[in-house]
Scaffold this active site. Sequence first.
Site, PDB file in Angstrom:
ATOM      1  N   ASP A 109       0.834  -1.201   0.000  1.00  0.00           N
ATOM      2  CA  ASP A 109       0.000   0.000   0.000  1.00  0.00           C
ATOM      3  C   ASP A 109       0.867   1.249   0.000  1.00  0.00           C
ATOM      4  O   ASP A 109       1.803   1.359   0.796  1.00  0.00           O
ATOM      5  CB  ASP A 109      -0.866   0.037   1.274  1.00  0.00           C
TER       6      ASP A 109
ATOM      7  N   GLU B 214     -13.925  -3.061  -1.411  1.00  0.00           N
ATOM      8  CA  GLU B 214     -14.123  -3.252   0.028  1.00  0.00           C
ATOM      9  C   GLU B 214     -15.523  -2.827   0.446  1.00  0.00           C
ATOM     10  O   GLU B 214     -15.980  -1.723   0.138  1.00  0.00           O
ATOM     11  CB  GLU B 214     -13.060  -2.436   0.803  1.00  0.00           C
TER      12      GLU B 214
END
Length: 272
Positions: A91, A190
């Site tokens: 990330d 998500e």
Amino acid sequence: MSTAKKEYKRVTVKSLVEMKQHGQKISMLTAYDYSMAKIVDAANVDVILVGDSASNVMAGHETTLPITLDQMIYHATSVVRAAARALVVVDIPFGSYQGDSKEALRSAIRIMKESGGHAVKVEGGSEIQVSIGRILEAGIPVMGHLGLTPQSIYKFGTYTVRAKEEEEADKLKADAKLLEQIGCFAIVLEKIPAKLAKEVAESVNIPVIGIGAGAGVDGQVLVVHDLLGMTHEFNPRFLRRYMNLYDDMSAAIGQYVNDVKSSDFPNESESY
Ligand code: KIV
């Protein structure tokens, strides 16, 4: 669609696209340190995500916002040393890519050069298109992340399911197409309705990996500490716990304390 399972010695971004084409589901899990990554990799997890959830899980912050680029590189470096098979995706943390595409590129290059990670992940769609484009032009594979994007938690206000309303769902669908079109190799979705996630997965040729996005996508990702039951206070509906390590570890550590206090440990065979 063939369901024959192809074995991969080393998973690459190309392998993931192949897995989607062959209807082979993709497994992805987080890891932030060498010992955990060794176990995750040996269990044949396809993708190890060095997630900025390290900010919560490893550092104890309330959100993912505080973690720095240096800290992400530290975690990623340890994971890369352990990963013999899995693709390692790292990330890019909050504040290191959103505002300025040159900074985005610098951040991505630092991650690739200093940690040895294989790809980066960023949160968002059209708003960060220029940053993604620049990173891709440098030959760095990019995974997108749409739906509940924790780096924007203060904009959302809560961690509830995203894209239930038509307007947000339409933007998410358009963003997924855009990410595919500009060259992202995969997308994480998500916490969105399963029906929408399935629709998105069917609308693009790149793999869509879900967390709280139902079964109609091409793969699943979880935070490894959640799966193992170490983070026992976090209980979202999408989480399947495969162990209750919090209780087991507490009991083991409690026993150690008792054994030390009672002089039961170490015994003769544990001494030189
Ligand atoms: O940081 C992270 O762990 C993630 C997953 C929840 C997808 O982004």
